[in-house]
Scaffold this motif. Structure first.
Motif, PDB file in Angstrom:
ATOM      1  N   ASP A  98      -1.814  19.524  -6.446  1.00  0.00           N
ATOM      2  CA  ASP A  98      -1.934  20.925  -6.705  1.00  0.00           C
ATOM      3  C   ASP A  98      -0.667  21.640  -5.814  1.00  0.00           C
ATOM      4  N   VAL A  99      -0.669  21.119  -4.412  1.00  0.00           N
ATOM      5  CA  VAL A  99       0.450  21.868  -3.633  1.00  0.00           C
ATOM      6  C   VAL A  99       1.785  21.209  -3.952  1.00  0.00           C
ATOM      7  N   MET A 100       1.835  20.149  -4.264  1.00  0.00           N
ATOM      8  CA  MET A 100       3.041  19.430  -4.673  1.00  0.00           C
ATOM      9  C   MET A 100       3.764  20.388  -5.808  1.00  0.00           C
ATOM     10  N   SER A 101       2.620  20.809  -6.753  1.00  0.00           N
ATOM     11  CA  SER A 101       3.304  21.445  -8.057  1.00  0.00           C
ATOM     12  C   SER A 101       3.745  22.702  -7.542  1.00  0.00           C
ATOM     13  N   GLU A 102       3.486  23.312  -6.498  1.00  0.00           N
ATOM     14  CA  GLU A 102       4.022  24.437  -6.048  1.00  0.00           C
ATOM     15  C   GLU A 102       5.497  24.317  -5.155  1.00  0.00           C
ATOM     16  N   LEU A 103       5.413  23.216  -4.775  1.00  0.00           N
ATOM     17  CA  LEU A 103       6.842  23.002  -3.915  1.00  0.00           C
ATOM     18  C   LEU A 103       7.912  22.398  -4.880  1.00  0.00           C
ATOM     19  N   GLN A 104       7.519  21.888  -5.983  1.00  0.00           N
ATOM     20  CA  GLN A 104       8.700  21.155  -7.020  1.00  0.00           C
ATOM     21  C   GLN A 104       8.314  21.023  -8.233  1.00  0.00           C
ATOM     22  N   ARG A 105       8.981  20.997  -9.378  1.00  0.00           N
ATOM     23  CA  ARG A 105       8.329  20.732 -10.507  1.00  0.00           C
ATOM     24  C   ARG A 105       7.799  19.188 -10.587  1.00  0.00           C
ATOM     25  N   LEU A 106       6.508  19.296 -10.959  1.00  0.00           N
ATOM     26  CA  LEU A 106       5.539  18.193 -11.017  1.00  0.00           C
ATOM     27  C   LEU A 106       6.025  17.043 -12.004  1.00  0.00           C
ATOM     28  N   GLU A 107       6.129  16.001 -11.431  1.00  0.00           N
ATOM     29  CA  GLU A 107       6.651  14.958 -12.215  1.00  0.00           C
ATOM     30  C   GLU A 107       5.402  14.326 -13.089  1.00  0.00           C
ATOM     31  N   LYS A 108       5.766  14.208 -14.398  1.00  0.00           N
ATOM     32  CA  LYS A 108       4.781  13.474 -15.085  1.00  0.00           C
ATOM     33  C   LYS A 108       3.958  12.276 -14.364  1.00  0.00           C
ATOM     34  N   PRO A 109       3.006  11.735 -14.475  1.00  0.00           N
ATOM     35  CA  PRO A 109       2.352  10.388 -14.110  1.00  0.00           C
ATOM     36  C   PRO A 109       3.196   9.168 -14.615  1.00  0.00           C
ATOM     37  N   TYR A 110       3.353   8.180 -14.015  1.00  0.00           N
ATOM     38  CA  TYR A 110       4.288   7.059 -14.143  1.00  0.00           C
ATOM     39  C   TYR A 110       3.494   6.329 -15.074  1.00  0.00           C
ATOM     40  N   LYS A 111       4.109   5.654 -15.895  1.00  0.00           N
ATOM     41  CA  LYS A 111       3.512   4.504 -16.771  1.00  0.00           C
ATOM     42  C   LYS A 111       3.877   3.311 -16.960  1.00  0.00           C
ATOM     43  N   ARG A 112       5.221   3.227 -17.213  1.00  0.00           N
ATOM     44  CA  ARG A 112       6.104   1.876 -17.082  1.00  0.00           C
ATOM     45  C   ARG A 112       6.749   1.750 -15.773  1.00  0.00           C
ATOM     46  N   ILE A 113       6.684   0.552 -15.235  1.00  0.00           N
ATOM     47  CA  ILE A 113       7.097   0.171 -13.952  1.00  0.00           C
ATOM     48  C   ILE A 113       7.489  -1.250 -13.873  1.00  0.00           C
ATOM     49  N   MET A 114       9.029  -1.423 -13.396  1.00  0.00           N
ATOM     50  CA  MET A 114       9.772  -2.824 -13.543  1.00  0.00           C
ATOM     51  C   MET A 114       9.802  -3.057 -12.022  1.00  0.00           C
ATOM     52  N   ILE A 115       9.503  -4.330 -11.639  1.00  0.00           N
ATOM     53  CA  ILE A 115       9.496  -4.624 -10.272  1.00  0.00           C
ATOM     54  C   ILE A 115      10.461  -6.028 -10.247  1.00  0.00           C
ATOM     55  N   VAL A 116      11.498  -5.786  -9.067  1.00  0.00           N
ATOM     56  CA  VAL A 116      12.425  -6.880  -9.097  1.00  0.00           C
ATOM     57  C   VAL A 116      12.051  -7.850  -7.880  1.00  0.00           C
ATOM     58  N   GLY A 117      11.923  -9.021  -7.945  1.00  0.00           N
ATOM     59  CA  GLY A 117      11.368  -9.836  -6.856  1.00  0.00           C
ATOM     60  C   GLY A 117      10.114 -10.270  -7.077  1.00  0.00           C
ATOM     61  N   SER A 147       0.719  -1.359   0.097  1.00  0.00           N
ATOM     62  CA  SER A 147      -0.107   0.121  -0.046  1.00  0.00           C
ATOM     63  C   SER A 147       0.953   1.305   0.011  1.00  0.00           C
ATOM     64  N   TYR A 148       2.017   1.159   0.601  1.00  0.00           N
ATOM     65  CA  TYR A 148       2.884   2.485   0.752  1.00  0.00           C
ATOM     66  C   TYR A 148       3.489   2.573  -0.571  1.00  0.00           C
ATOM     67  N   ILE A 149       3.980   1.733  -1.208  1.00  0.00           N
ATOM     68  CA  ILE A 149       4.579   1.843  -2.370  1.00  0.00           C
ATOM     69  C   ILE A 149       3.782   2.409  -3.672  1.00  0.00           C
ATOM     70  N   LYS A 150       2.491   1.926  -3.296  1.00  0.00           N
ATOM     71  CA  LYS A 150       1.213   2.209  -4.230  1.00  0.00           C
ATOM     72  C   LYS A 150       0.931   3.777  -4.267  1.00  0.00           C
ATOM     73  N   ARG A 151       1.010   4.238  -2.928  1.00  0.00           N
ATOM     74  CA  ARG A 151       0.539   5.614  -2.813  1.00  0.00           C
ATOM     75  C   ARG A 151       1.865   6.396  -3.391  1.00  0.00           C
ATOM     76  N   LEU A 152       2.963   6.045  -3.186  1.00  0.00           N
ATOM     77  CA  LEU A 152       4.052   6.763  -3.796  1.00  0.00           C
ATOM     78  C   LEU A 152       4.186   6.737  -5.327  1.00  0.00           C
ATOM     79  N   ILE A 153       3.652   5.545  -5.770  1.00  0.00           N
ATOM     80  CA  ILE A 153       3.509   5.694  -7.437  1.00  0.00           C
ATOM     81  C   ILE A 153       2.221   6.560  -7.801  1.00  0.00           C
ATOM     82  N   ALA A 154       1.290   6.720  -6.976  1.00  0.00           N
ATOM     83  CA  ALA A 154       0.276   7.450  -7.231  1.00  0.00           C
ATOM     84  C   ALA A 154       0.583   9.113  -7.104  1.00  0.00           C
ATOM     85  N   TYR A 155       1.647   9.457  -6.237  1.00  0.00           N
ATOM     86  CA  TYR A 155       1.942  10.819  -6.230  1.00  0.00           C
ATOM     87  C   TYR A 155       3.570  10.811  -6.776  1.00  0.00           C
TER      88      TYR A 155
END
Length: 458
Positions: free
Chosen positions: A220-239, A131-139
């Protein structure tokens, strides 16, 4: 509170460290006498050498008059039986168990009941990490994301970068940039040291900024604090263990996912179980394999094997070969601080995720959730305000009039369905969910006392 911890491994030891300084009577049980001696030399606690689920061991540990039993040995079965024995023979009132096996977790609604396996609170580390990793990917761009009050409020950590909109500006300008969005900076860490945020505080590059806002406003708040990164599309998982497989299953619905698993039989099994994930059998530290799978096009590389060193080395290689962001699972707490922030973007500690969940059940007062932040140095707490102005130190009072412990910030209040970003004039009402940030966890007992109604308080 009298607490028995079964298992003196990393989680049990870290939990004891968190609780022993908070006026708790801690007894820790383990089969390893050397590990017990090490903990006893370090902390003010009792130790019992023996099998955690044996009645005689639990009796010696004081299960008959304990307030809580926390079973975090490496064996699901031992944890379950220990809770059963504590319930049946000693009537220990609160029982918490760490359960890892997906087989038990799939049946948890029917299995973990007082007339079956009497576990009051279940801690599933793999589910927490997933769940923690999924939230990081969502933001994209967040260093840490914690949610409160059924996901209505989020606390997010980001790093302020050179060229960002707020770097070089005072916090008071945040309102000017976003006049229609309420947010509050709960804390700033500069070169590892906390800075109490004020309107005049100027954000510098590389500051770690924790802000709180309604979950719908986080991007919206994150975009004020840093350059907003594009949404992720391609993910590679090891393990392809429990975490890797669970993560792939959840992500393959919305993302393009590839998974690398070293064991051939496990890789074949996962290729049948996962619907839209491409599964490879191979070594993630193989440059040729990463090159063939276009590592330079991967948005997030996530290494979640059971070996810290393998995770770190494969992630560093992936980063060097062009992966935009790399995350690694790290079991050893000492490694987390060493690697994060360099070539490794985010280091994830399953121990900290587990400790956060455990602390939620151990804290006094009506503490709904606890999240360990900055590798355990700070905490975010959600507490419910009870009582009235006659018997509560917080209800009916403006935040500016409440004597908060040093380094404590009230960031937001959830009142019913409404999210209120706190300021000094905000008055706390009965049944409010109050979200707080503590830069020093040693003041947690003071916060607990603050939210406990007292018949003697006027």
């Amino acid at each position: 509170m009298k607490i028995i911890i079964l298992g003196a491994g990393q989680v049990g030891g870290t939990l004891a460290e968190n609780l022993v300084g908070e006026n708790n009577d801690i007894t820790i049980v383990d089969k390893d006498p050397e590990r017990l001696r090490e903990l006893q030399d370090k902390y003010d606690l009792r130790v019992v050498n023996g099998y955690a689920s044996h009645p005689r061991t639990l009796e010696e540990a004081g299960a008959g008059d304990a307030d809580m039993l926390v079973a975090v040995t490496n064996s699901d079965e031992t944890n379950m039986i220990a809770c059963q024995v504590a319930f049946t023979l000693f009537n220990t009132p609160n029982r918490v168990a760490r359960i890892r096996s997906p087989e038990y977790l799939r049946a948890k609604q029917r299995l973990f009941l007082s007339d079956a396996v009497p576990v009051d609170h279940l801690i599933a580390p793999e589910e927490l990490v997933t769940s923690y990793i999924k939230r990081l990917i969502a933001y994209p761009g967040a260093l840490q994301v914690v949610t409160f009050a059924e996901d209505k409020v989020s606390l997010v950590a980001v790093k302020a970068y050179y060229g960002g909109p707020l770097v070089g500006n005072a916090l008071s300008t945040l309102r000017e940039h976003m006049p229609h969005i309420d947010t509050r900076v709960a804390a700033i860490f500069r070169q590892g040291q906390p800075i109490r945020p004020k309107g005049t505080t100027v954000i510098e590059a590389d500051d770690e900024v924790f802000f709180v806002a309604a979950s719908g406003h986080i991007r919206d708040v994150m975009s004020e604090l840093q350059r907003l990164e594009k949404p992720y599309k391609r993910i590679m998982i090891v393990g392809g263990g429990n975490i890797g497989a669970g993560l792939a299953k959840q992500l393959e619905i919305d993302y393009s996912v590839k998974l690398i698993e070293r064991n051939l039989a496990r890789a074949e099994y996962l290729s049948e179980k996962l619907q839209n994930t491409i599964v490879f059998c191979g070594d993630a530290a193989d440059q040729e394999l990463l090159s063939e799978e276009n590592i330079e096009q991967v948005d997030v590389f996530i290494a979640v094997t059971n070996e810290d060193e393998s995770n770190i080395m494969s992630a560093m290689l992936a980063k060097r070969m062009g992966a935009k962001k790399v995350m690694v699972l790290i079991q050893r707490g000492a490694y987390v601080d060493l690697v994060q922030g360099g070539n490794i973007d985010i280091a994830i500690s399953p121990q900290q995720a587990t400790i956060s969940a455990l602390l939620t059940h151990v804290r006094r007062g009506d503490i709904v959730s606890v999240s360990s932040l900055r590798r355990g140095a700070a905490e975010a707490i959600e507490a419910i305000a009870h009582g009235d102005s006659a018997n509560s130190k917080v209800v009916g009072r403006a935040i500016g009039d409440i004597k908060l412990p040093p380094g404590t910030t009230i960031g937001a209040i959830v009142r019913g369905e409404s999210v209120i970003i706190a300021n000094d004039r905000t008055v706390i009402e009965q049944n409010d969910h109050v979200v707080m940030f503590l830069v020093d966890k040693k003041y947690v007992p003071d916060v607990e006392r603050l939210f406990q109604p007292s018949p003697f308080f006027l």
